[in-house]
Motif scaffolding. Sequence first.
Motif, PDB file in Angstrom:
ATOM      1  N   ILE A 199      85.079  29.410  83.711  1.00  0.00           N
ATOM      2  CA  ILE A 199      84.281  29.006  82.544  1.00  0.00           C
ATOM      3  C   ILE A 199      85.179  28.813  81.332  1.00  0.00           C
ATOM      4  N   ILE A 200      86.119  29.719  81.128  1.00  0.00           N
ATOM      5  CA  ILE A 200      87.056  29.588  80.013  1.00  0.00           C
ATOM      6  C   ILE A 200      87.872  28.304  80.159  1.00  0.00           C
ATOM      7  N   GLY A 201      88.238  27.974  81.390  1.00  0.00           N
ATOM      8  CA  GLY A 201      88.983  26.746  81.619  1.00  0.00           C
ATOM      9  C   GLY A 201      88.226  25.522  81.144  1.00  0.00           C
ATOM     10  N   VAL A 202      86.930  25.483  81.403  1.00  0.00           N
ATOM     11  CA  VAL A 202      86.111  24.368  80.935  1.00  0.00           C
ATOM     12  C   VAL A 202      86.022  24.386  79.408  1.00  0.00           C
ATOM     13  N   GLN A 203      85.849  25.572  78.831  1.00  0.00           N
ATOM     14  CA  GLN A 203      85.787  25.676  77.372  1.00  0.00           C
ATOM     15  C   GLN A 203      87.061  25.149  76.720  1.00  0.00           C
ATOM     16  N   LYS A 204      88.209  25.453  77.322  1.00  0.00           N
ATOM     17  CA  LYS A 204      89.469  24.956  76.782  1.00  0.00           C
ATOM     18  C   LYS A 204      89.522  23.430  76.820  1.00  0.00           C
ATOM     19  N   LEU A 205      88.995  22.856  77.900  1.00  0.00           N
ATOM     20  CA  LEU A 205      89.050  21.408  78.067  1.00  0.00           C
ATOM     21  C   LEU A 205      88.193  20.675  77.045  1.00  0.00           C
ATOM     22  N   ILE A 206      87.076  21.255  76.668  1.00  0.00           N
ATOM     23  CA  ILE A 206      86.142  20.549  75.784  1.00  0.00           C
ATOM     24  C   ILE A 206      86.134  21.103  74.365  1.00  0.00           C
ATOM     25  N   PRO A 233      88.399  24.333  64.577  1.00  0.00           N
ATOM     26  CA  PRO A 233      89.335  24.574  65.688  1.00  0.00           C
ATOM     27  C   PRO A 233      89.766  26.038  65.762  1.00  0.00           C
ATOM     28  N   GLU A 234      89.919  26.677  64.599  1.00  0.00           N
ATOM     29  CA  GLU A 234      90.308  28.083  64.569  1.00  0.00           C
ATOM     30  C   GLU A 234      89.207  28.970  65.170  1.00  0.00           C
ATOM     31  N   LYS A 235      87.942  28.642  64.872  1.00  0.00           N
ATOM     32  CA  LYS A 235      86.824  29.408  65.411  1.00  0.00           C
ATOM     33  C   LYS A 235      86.746  29.242  66.923  1.00  0.00           C
ATOM     34  N   ILE A 236      86.897  28.015  67.395  1.00  0.00           N
ATOM     35  CA  ILE A 236      86.874  27.762  68.832  1.00  0.00           C
ATOM     36  C   ILE A 236      87.983  28.544  69.524  1.00  0.00           C
ATOM     37  N   HIS A 237      89.178  28.503  68.935  1.00  0.00           N
ATOM     38  CA  HIS A 237      90.325  29.218  69.499  1.00  0.00           C
ATOM     39  C   HIS A 237      90.042  30.724  69.553  1.00  0.00           C
ATOM     40  N   ALA A 238      89.441  31.267  68.494  1.00  0.00           N
ATOM     41  CA  ALA A 238      89.151  32.698  68.432  1.00  0.00           C
ATOM     42  C   ALA A 238      88.151  33.108  69.512  1.00  0.00           C
ATOM     43  N   GLU A 267      90.055  33.038  72.846  1.00  0.00           N
ATOM     44  CA  GLU A 267      90.983  34.163  72.906  1.00  0.00           C
ATOM     45  C   GLU A 267      90.245  35.481  73.098  1.00  0.00           C
ATOM     46  N   GLY A 268      89.083  35.602  72.472  1.00  0.00           N
ATOM     47  CA  GLY A 268      88.279  36.806  72.659  1.00  0.00           C
ATOM     48  C   GLY A 268      87.861  36.979  74.107  1.00  0.00           C
ATOM     49  N   HIS A 269      87.442  35.877  74.726  1.00  0.00           N
ATOM     50  CA  HIS A 269      87.068  35.922  76.134  1.00  0.00           C
ATOM     51  C   HIS A 269      88.253  36.336  77.006  1.00  0.00           C
ATOM     52  N   LEU A 270      89.417  35.769  76.718  1.00  0.00           N
ATOM     53  CA  LEU A 270      90.609  36.082  77.509  1.00  0.00           C
ATOM     54  C   LEU A 270      91.006  37.548  77.368  1.00  0.00           C
ATOM     55  N   GLN A 271      90.920  38.084  76.158  1.00  0.00           N
ATOM     56  CA  GLN A 271      91.279  39.482  75.939  1.00  0.00           C
ATOM     57  C   GLN A 271      90.330  40.417  76.690  1.00  0.00           C
ATOM     58  N   ILE A 272      89.058  40.068  76.723  1.00  0.00           N
ATOM     59  CA  ILE A 272      88.094  40.874  77.473  1.00  0.00           C
ATOM     60  C   ILE A 272      88.453  40.878  78.954  1.00  0.00           C
ATOM     61  N   ALA A 297      89.094  47.276  77.147  1.00  0.00           N
ATOM     62  CA  ALA A 297      87.922  46.424  77.357  1.00  0.00           C
ATOM     63  C   ALA A 297      86.854  46.713  76.310  1.00  0.00           C
ATOM     64  N   ASP A 298      86.648  47.995  76.038  1.00  0.00           N
ATOM     65  CA  ASP A 298      85.697  48.412  75.004  1.00  0.00           C
ATOM     66  C   ASP A 298      86.092  47.824  73.658  1.00  0.00           C
ATOM     67  N   ALA A 299      87.373  47.951  73.295  1.00  0.00           N
ATOM     68  CA  ALA A 299      87.848  47.448  72.005  1.00  0.00           C
ATOM     69  C   ALA A 299      87.735  45.928  71.932  1.00  0.00           C
ATOM     70  N   ALA A 300      88.019  45.243  73.048  1.00  0.00           N
ATOM     71  CA  ALA A 300      87.997  43.773  73.054  1.00  0.00           C
ATOM     72  C   ALA A 300      86.580  43.234  72.856  1.00  0.00           C
ATOM     73  N   ILE A 301      85.593  43.835  73.532  1.00  0.00           N
ATOM     74  CA  ILE A 301      84.226  43.330  73.381  1.00  0.00           C
ATOM     75  C   ILE A 301      83.681  43.663  72.002  1.00  0.00           C
ATOM     76  N   ARG A 302      84.045  44.832  71.468  1.00  0.00           N
ATOM     77  CA  ARG A 302      83.578  45.187  70.134  1.00  0.00           C
ATOM     78  C   ARG A 302      84.168  44.246  69.079  1.00  0.00           C
ATOM     79  N   GLU A 303      85.429  43.900  69.232  1.00  0.00           N
ATOM     80  CA  GLU A 303      86.058  42.964  68.302  1.00  0.00           C
ATOM     81  C   GLU A 303      85.426  41.583  68.439  1.00  0.00           C
ATOM     82  N   HIS A 304      85.169  41.164  69.668  1.00  0.00           N
ATOM     83  CA  HIS A 304      84.590  39.845  69.921  1.00  0.00           C
ATOM     84  C   HIS A 304      83.196  39.712  69.315  1.00  0.00           C
ATOM     85  N   LEU A 305      82.431  40.789  69.338  1.00  0.00           N
ATOM     86  CA  LEU A 305      81.044  40.751  68.858  1.00  0.00           C
ATOM     87  C   LEU A 305      80.880  41.265  67.430  1.00  0.00           C
TER      88      LEU A 305
END
Length: 237
Positions: free
Chosen positions: A126-133, A185-190, A193-198, A210-218
């Motif tokens: 899914i992240i791969g598709v997000q990167k493409l578009i 573009p910065e928001k899309i990148h963030a 990157e949040g998905h990848l860190q999770i 994992a806990d820290a990554a999801i909390r930061e992402h949300l």
Amino acid sequence: MDIPLKEMLEVGRRGASGGRASASSGIYDELRQRILSLELPPGTNLLRAELAKQFDVSVTPLRDALQKLEADGLVKIYPQSRTVVTRIDTDLVHDGHFLRRALETEVVRRLATDGAPETIERARLIIGVQKLIGNDDTQLRLFQELDEHFHRTLFDGIGQIAMHDLIRSRAGHLDRVRRLQRHSPEKIHAIIEGHLQILDAIEARDVNAADAAIREHLHKDPDWVDEFRNQHRDYFA
């Protein structure tokens, strides 16, 4: 995993649609996305005759779809009169965010504890598709649908799709405010990157990371809604 571009995009579209099983669910999904994307902004009158013609359906599946949207708090049905897209309720925005953060934190902790190679593989696709578009403004809606599907995939990884559906039914007001944010573009990148860190933390079986990554992402500041309410007063109750 080497997957051609065309196939990746098709997987993304199938995943984002959630596998529509009936006319009613298809109408519900489509109208829900239009409401969340603000293509149908708060206060819009939904004309049932026009919708029935547009979707080429009878009254019954359309009525069922609208009733489900009303249960989600996204429309208000006035019997024998009209159906209106609801205005955004700030209290429901905060409730939806609290519920999402609480449940998703537990999900990623479970995944990191138990290990989830198949879930990680699906989520990375899914992240791969997000990167493409991600840099294509015409694909923003698909990008946003894929964002939802990414999180749904995590819930599926621990057999808790029902809990994701609960969030989905309670997060309509939250999601509309999120769509008011400018997707630079910065928001899309963030987001990516949040998905990848999770996923990296889950793959490493690092529960705390994992806990820290999801909390930061949300994460949202307590007053984060105020800016959007001031800019779009007609959208809020």
